[in-house]
Design a protein around this motif. Sequence first.
Motif, PDB file in Angstrom:
ATOM      1  N   TRP A  23       7.513  -2.628   5.056  1.00  0.00           N
ATOM      2  CA  TRP A  23       7.615  -1.629   5.950  1.00  0.00           C
ATOM      3  C   TRP A  23       6.184  -0.996   6.068  1.00  0.00           C
ATOM      4  O   TRP A  23       5.473  -0.819   6.957  1.00  0.00           O
ATOM      5  CB  TRP A  23       8.476  -0.838   5.771  1.00  0.00           C
ATOM      6  CG  TRP A  23       8.615   0.389   6.785  1.00  0.00           C
ATOM      7  CD1 TRP A  23       9.982   0.117   7.901  1.00  0.00           C
ATOM      8  CD2 TRP A  23       8.173   1.566   7.173  1.00  0.00           C
ATOM      9  NE1 TRP A  23       9.709   1.027   8.708  1.00  0.00           N
ATOM     10  CE2 TRP A  23       8.812   1.943   8.471  1.00  0.00           C
ATOM     11  CE3 TRP A  23       7.121   2.037   6.704  1.00  0.00           C
ATOM     12  CZ2 TRP A  23       8.293   3.062   9.171  1.00  0.00           C
ATOM     13  CZ3 TRP A  23       6.669   3.236   7.472  1.00  0.00           C
ATOM     14  CH2 TRP A  23       7.251   3.641   8.489  1.00  0.00           C
ATOM     15  N   ILE A  24       5.680  -0.770   4.964  1.00  0.00           N
ATOM     16  CA  ILE A  24       4.269  -0.178   4.647  1.00  0.00           C
ATOM     17  C   ILE A  24       3.067  -1.071   5.180  1.00  0.00           C
ATOM     18  O   ILE A  24       2.227  -0.671   5.912  1.00  0.00           O
ATOM     19  CB  ILE A  24       3.954   0.420   3.101  1.00  0.00           C
ATOM     20  CG1 ILE A  24       4.894   1.731   2.916  1.00  0.00           C
ATOM     21  CG2 ILE A  24       2.759   1.028   2.925  1.00  0.00           C
ATOM     22  CD1 ILE A  24       5.281   2.098   1.420  1.00  0.00           C
ATOM     23  N   GLY A  25       3.322  -2.205   4.789  1.00  0.00           N
ATOM     24  CA  GLY A  25       2.347  -3.254   5.095  1.00  0.00           C
ATOM     25  C   GLY A  25       2.477  -3.188   6.691  1.00  0.00           C
ATOM     26  O   GLY A  25       1.326  -3.314   7.423  1.00  0.00           O
ATOM     27  N   ALA A  26       3.631  -3.221   7.483  1.00  0.00           N
ATOM     28  CA  ALA A  26       3.562  -3.329   8.850  1.00  0.00           C
ATOM     29  C   ALA A  26       2.849  -2.110   9.531  1.00  0.00           C
ATOM     30  O   ALA A  26       2.223  -2.201  10.502  1.00  0.00           O
ATOM     31  CB  ALA A  26       5.137  -3.644   9.230  1.00  0.00           C
ATOM     32  N   TRP A  27       3.113  -1.123   8.811  1.00  0.00           N
ATOM     33  CA  TRP A  27       2.756   0.110   9.462  1.00  0.00           C
ATOM     34  C   TRP A  27       0.983   0.148   9.532  1.00  0.00           C
ATOM     35  O   TRP A  27       0.350   0.337  10.493  1.00  0.00           O
ATOM     36  CB  TRP A  27       2.988   1.426   8.661  1.00  0.00           C
ATOM     37  CG  TRP A  27       3.134   2.710   9.397  1.00  0.00           C
ATOM     38  CD1 TRP A  27       4.089   3.253  10.128  1.00  0.00           C
ATOM     39  CD2 TRP A  27       1.920   3.540   9.790  1.00  0.00           C
ATOM     40  NE1 TRP A  27       3.768   4.316  10.803  1.00  0.00           N
ATOM     41  CE2 TRP A  27       2.311   4.581  10.520  1.00  0.00           C
ATOM     42  CE3 TRP A  27       0.402   3.419   9.313  1.00  0.00           C
ATOM     43  CZ2 TRP A  27       1.366   5.639  11.041  1.00  0.00           C
ATOM     44  CZ3 TRP A  27      -0.417   4.457   9.831  1.00  0.00           C
ATOM     45  CH2 TRP A  27       0.173   5.549  10.544  1.00  0.00           C
ATOM     46  N   VAL A  28       0.700  -0.437   8.452  1.00  0.00           N
ATOM     47  CA  VAL A  28      -0.897  -0.317   8.148  1.00  0.00           C
ATOM     48  C   VAL A  28      -1.469  -1.557   9.121  1.00  0.00           C
ATOM     49  O   VAL A  28      -2.449  -1.029   9.546  1.00  0.00           O
ATOM     50  CB  VAL A  28      -1.132  -0.753   6.619  1.00  0.00           C
ATOM     51  CG1 VAL A  28      -2.826  -0.901   6.449  1.00  0.00           C
ATOM     52  CG2 VAL A  28      -0.702   0.527   5.779  1.00  0.00           C
ATOM     53  N   LEU A  29      -0.739  -2.658   9.159  1.00  0.00           N
ATOM     54  CA  LEU A  29      -1.331  -3.493  10.205  1.00  0.00           C
ATOM     55  C   LEU A  29      -1.221  -3.103  11.489  1.00  0.00           C
ATOM     56  O   LEU A  29      -2.137  -3.291  12.455  1.00  0.00           O
ATOM     57  CB  LEU A  29      -0.548  -4.981   9.951  1.00  0.00           C
ATOM     58  CG  LEU A  29      -0.818  -5.596   9.047  1.00  0.00           C
ATOM     59  CD1 LEU A  29       0.162  -6.912   8.657  1.00  0.00           C
ATOM     60  CD2 LEU A  29      -2.244  -6.151   8.855  1.00  0.00           C
ATOM     61  N   GLY A  30      -0.173  -2.297  11.958  1.00  0.00           N
ATOM     62  CA  GLY A  30       0.112  -2.098  13.356  1.00  0.00           C
ATOM     63  C   GLY A  30      -1.057  -0.997  13.767  1.00  0.00           C
ATOM     64  O   GLY A  30      -1.585  -0.922  14.997  1.00  0.00           O
ATOM     65  N   PHE A  31      -1.200  -0.030  12.804  1.00  0.00           N
ATOM     66  CA  PHE A  31      -2.265   0.961  12.750  1.00  0.00           C
ATOM     67  C   PHE A  31      -3.778   0.340  13.200  1.00  0.00           C
ATOM     68  O   PHE A  31      -4.460   0.775  14.175  1.00  0.00           O
ATOM     69  CB  PHE A  31      -2.300   2.060  11.662  1.00  0.00           C
ATOM     70  CG  PHE A  31      -3.435   3.088  11.860  1.00  0.00           C
ATOM     71  CD1 PHE A  31      -3.056   4.136  12.590  1.00  0.00           C
ATOM     72  CD2 PHE A  31      -4.486   2.658  11.221  1.00  0.00           C
ATOM     73  CE1 PHE A  31      -4.186   5.191  12.526  1.00  0.00           C
ATOM     74  CE2 PHE A  31      -5.631   3.851  11.333  1.00  0.00           C
ATOM     75  CZ  PHE A  31      -5.428   4.891  12.050  1.00  0.00           C
ATOM     76  N   SER A  32      -3.779  -0.513  12.271  1.00  0.00           N
ATOM     77  CA  SER A  32      -5.361  -1.204  12.391  1.00  0.00           C
ATOM     78  C   SER A  32      -5.408  -1.873  13.393  1.00  0.00           C
ATOM     79  O   SER A  32      -6.481  -2.202  14.087  1.00  0.00           O
ATOM     80  CB  SER A  32      -5.355  -2.172  11.255  1.00  0.00           C
ATOM     81  OG  SER A  32      -5.091  -1.416   9.722  1.00  0.00           O
ATOM     82  N   ALA A  33      -4.295  -2.680  14.055  1.00  0.00           N
ATOM     83  CA  ALA A  33      -4.442  -3.503  15.075  1.00  0.00           C
ATOM     84  C   ALA A  33      -4.838  -2.698  16.519  1.00  0.00           C
ATOM     85  O   ALA A  33      -5.671  -3.162  17.194  1.00  0.00           O
ATOM     86  CB  ALA A  33      -3.193  -3.910  15.695  1.00  0.00           C
ATOM     87  N   VAL A  34      -4.294  -1.509  16.455  1.00  0.00           N
ATOM     88  CA  VAL A  34      -4.478  -0.265  17.526  1.00  0.00           C
ATOM     89  C   VAL A  34      -6.061   0.255  17.512  1.00  0.00           C
ATOM     90  O   VAL A  34      -6.644   0.287  18.474  1.00  0.00           O
ATOM     91  CB  VAL A  34      -3.396   0.584  17.869  1.00  0.00           C
ATOM     92  CG1 VAL A  34      -3.816   1.296  19.016  1.00  0.00           C
ATOM     93  CG2 VAL A  34      -2.162  -0.417  18.119  1.00  0.00           C
ATOM     94  N   HIS A  35      -6.061   0.717  16.311  1.00  0.00           N
ATOM     95  CA  HIS A  35      -7.230   1.671  16.073  1.00  0.00           C
ATOM     96  C   HIS A  35      -8.637   1.098  15.252  1.00  0.00           C
ATOM     97  O   HIS A  35      -9.399   1.789  15.040  1.00  0.00           O
ATOM     98  CB  HIS A  35      -6.747   3.036  15.110  1.00  0.00           C
ATOM     99  CG  HIS A  35      -5.756   3.682  15.915  1.00  0.00           C
ATOM    100  ND1 HIS A  35      -5.871   4.414  17.020  1.00  0.00           N
ATOM    101  CD2 HIS A  35      -4.388   3.523  15.808  1.00  0.00           C
ATOM    102  CE1 HIS A  35      -4.478   4.742  17.449  1.00  0.00           C
ATOM    103  NE2 HIS A  35      -3.703   4.289  16.559  1.00  0.00           N
ATOM    104  N   TRP A  36      -8.582  -0.119  15.204  1.00  0.00           N
ATOM    105  CA  TRP A  36      -9.717  -0.675  14.555  1.00  0.00           C
ATOM    106  C   TRP A  36      -9.868  -2.057  15.230  1.00  0.00           C
ATOM    107  O   TRP A  36      -9.773  -3.028  14.672  1.00  0.00           O
ATOM    108  CB  TRP A  36      -9.098  -1.043  13.041  1.00  0.00           C
ATOM    109  CG  TRP A  36     -10.367  -1.209  11.889  1.00  0.00           C
ATOM    110  CD1 TRP A  36     -11.494  -1.430  12.289  1.00  0.00           C
ATOM    111  CD2 TRP A  36     -10.259  -1.324  10.592  1.00  0.00           C
ATOM    112  NE1 TRP A  36     -12.394  -1.566  11.077  1.00  0.00           N
ATOM    113  CE2 TRP A  36     -11.641  -1.355  10.097  1.00  0.00           C
ATOM    114  CE3 TRP A  36      -9.193  -1.442   9.527  1.00  0.00           C
ATOM    115  CZ2 TRP A  36     -11.877  -1.865   8.733  1.00  0.00           C
ATOM    116  CZ3 TRP A  36      -9.477  -1.641   8.393  1.00  0.00           C
ATOM    117  CH2 TRP A  36     -10.805  -1.866   7.950  1.00  0.00           C
ATOM    118  N   HIS A  37     -10.514  -1.755  16.428  1.00  0.00           N
ATOM    119  CA  HIS A  37     -10.811  -2.931  17.116  1.00  0.00           C
ATOM    120  C   HIS A  37     -11.724  -4.181  16.605  1.00  0.00           C
ATOM    121  O   HIS A  37     -11.372  -5.149  17.032  1.00  0.00           O
ATOM    122  CB  HIS A  37     -11.563  -2.392  18.528  1.00  0.00           C
ATOM    123  CG  HIS A  37     -10.379  -1.592  19.332  1.00  0.00           C
ATOM    124  ND1 HIS A  37      -9.213  -2.075  19.953  1.00  0.00           N
ATOM    125  CD2 HIS A  37     -10.425  -0.263  19.475  1.00  0.00           C
ATOM    126  CE1 HIS A  37      -8.665  -1.333  20.481  1.00  0.00           C
ATOM    127  NE2 HIS A  37      -9.509   0.040  20.374  1.00  0.00           N
TER     128      HIS A  37
END
Length: 183
Positions: A23-37
């Motif tokens: 869950w925490i890994g998925a959250w960090v990846l989701g955030f990075s996908a959107v905000h770290w182009h």
Amino acid sequence: MHDAPEHYTATAKWLHWLMAGIWIGAWVLGFSAVHWHAINEDHQITFWHKAIASTLLFLIVLRVAWRLTHPAPALPGNLSPLMRKAAHHGHMVLYAVALLALPISGWLWSSVVGRPIMVLGLFQLPPLTGEHGGVAPYVKLFHTYVAWACGALVAGHGLIALKHHFIDRDGVLKGMLPGRRQA
Ligand code: HEM
Ligand code: HEM
């Protein structure tokens, strides 16, 4: 000092920490996908966000089945009835919203925009619906807001567990840690 509570079964602990890590890994990846182009130009981060988060849809079935047949240990005896209720409801919200509604909303989002989800990169999750581009912005908004709300909820959950351990000094966190057999 009050009596130490009983412990979760080893299987419940494995499922809790495995799903917490995912869950925490998925959250960090989701955030990075959107905000770290810069690191997601080829959408690899989005691919792995979906590949890892989608495993929760399988694990939750196992977890709920296990939980329904193996009750949780007692909470410390000094907790007020209000705090007991809050703990119970908080856990139910984690199950229903963070572990079920959130991945399902991601699944629905990918379905309505016609993009595949490759579970662990191995096989494709069948779409929930056909393509419906018109509803995509609403599903996206739901996924995003619920992801952020659950991020706050999970952070609170972790902090409360640490408070039990370091301030109240009861057995709540120990009951979920490895190395202890069920009483
Ligand atoms: C089958 C499961 C899931 C699918 C298919 C999915 C899909 C997506 C997609 C396509 C994006 C946008 C990525 C981009 O624009 O590059 C996204 C964003 C995001 N997802 Fe998921 N997701 C799933 C589960 C989850 C779960 C379980 C969490 C929480 C642990 C989560 C948290 C997030 C977050 C935080 C964002 C960024 C939101 C923002 O600030 O805009 N997702 N997801
Ligand atoms: C941040 C690190 C985490 C810590 C320190 C932690 C700690 C704990 C502890 C100590 C319990 C047992 C509470 C009790 O006996 O009353 C628990 C239960 C639970 N945790 Fe976590 N947790 C963490 C992350 C997560 C995550 C990421 C999720 C899912 C999104 C999660 C979902 C749950 C659920 C649903 C329960 C209830 C278990 C049950 O009674 O069936 N936890 N957690």
